[in-house]
Design an enzyme around this catalytic site. Sequence first.
Site, PDB file in Angstrom:
ATOM      1  N   GLY A  79      -4.795   6.426 -14.305  1.00 16.73           N
ATOM      2  CA  GLY A  79      -5.702   7.053 -13.335  1.00 16.73           C
ATOM      3  C   GLY A  79      -5.694   6.312 -12.012  1.00 16.73           C
ATOM      4  O   GLY A  79      -5.698   6.934 -10.941  1.00 16.73           O
ATOM      5  N   ASP A  80      -5.665   4.992 -12.065  1.00 20.93           N
ATOM      6  CA  ASP A  80      -5.606   4.193 -10.843  1.00 20.93           C
ATOM      7  C   ASP A  80      -4.315   4.469 -10.074  1.00 20.93           C
ATOM      8  O   ASP A  80      -4.331   4.604  -8.855  1.00 20.93           O
ATOM      9  CB  ASP A  80      -5.696   2.703 -11.158  1.00 20.93           C
ATOM     10  CG  ASP A  80      -7.033   2.301 -11.759  1.00 20.93           C
ATOM     11  OD1 ASP A  80      -8.020   3.043 -11.569  1.00 20.93           O
ATOM     12  OD2 ASP A  80      -7.085   1.255 -12.424  1.00 20.93           O
TER      13      ASP A  80
END
Length: 151
Positions: A79-80
Amino acid sequence: MLSPVLARVDWLSCNTREARLLGGTVGADAAVSLRRRLRDGAGVLVRADSDGCWLAAPGSEPVHVPGFPVTAVDSNGAGDAHVGAFLALLGEGRNPLTAAQGANAAAAYAVSRRGPATAPTRSQLLGFLGSAAPADQLRTPEPSADGTSAA
């Protein structure tokens, strides 16, 4: 309590679980539902793991942006990597769809490696994309004669 924060957001990115918690829906419906909670001109990305993401850009209908098939070995940091690539590409002047395609590629790259800090560099991202059409759109634009870039 979340409304004042959402009123200041330019882009909201969340995974499908977070989208359900925030709006109770999934997919395109989640993107539309969440965008309604934001200020005019804001957009939403709902990350859908290997299925890519749903993009609800400002003023546009939501679209599904397919993911890239890889063998996932560690989803930590995906996600990052996705959010970082998306915002970096937007910051370069790319359109939201191109940025979402690049973000999906960055997340796919990240999950195919062990460890949390596996987001690709620009050259690694371009290498991962190979000859795929988005790679040409992700290359740094050449400055024009007046010193501006033609993104």
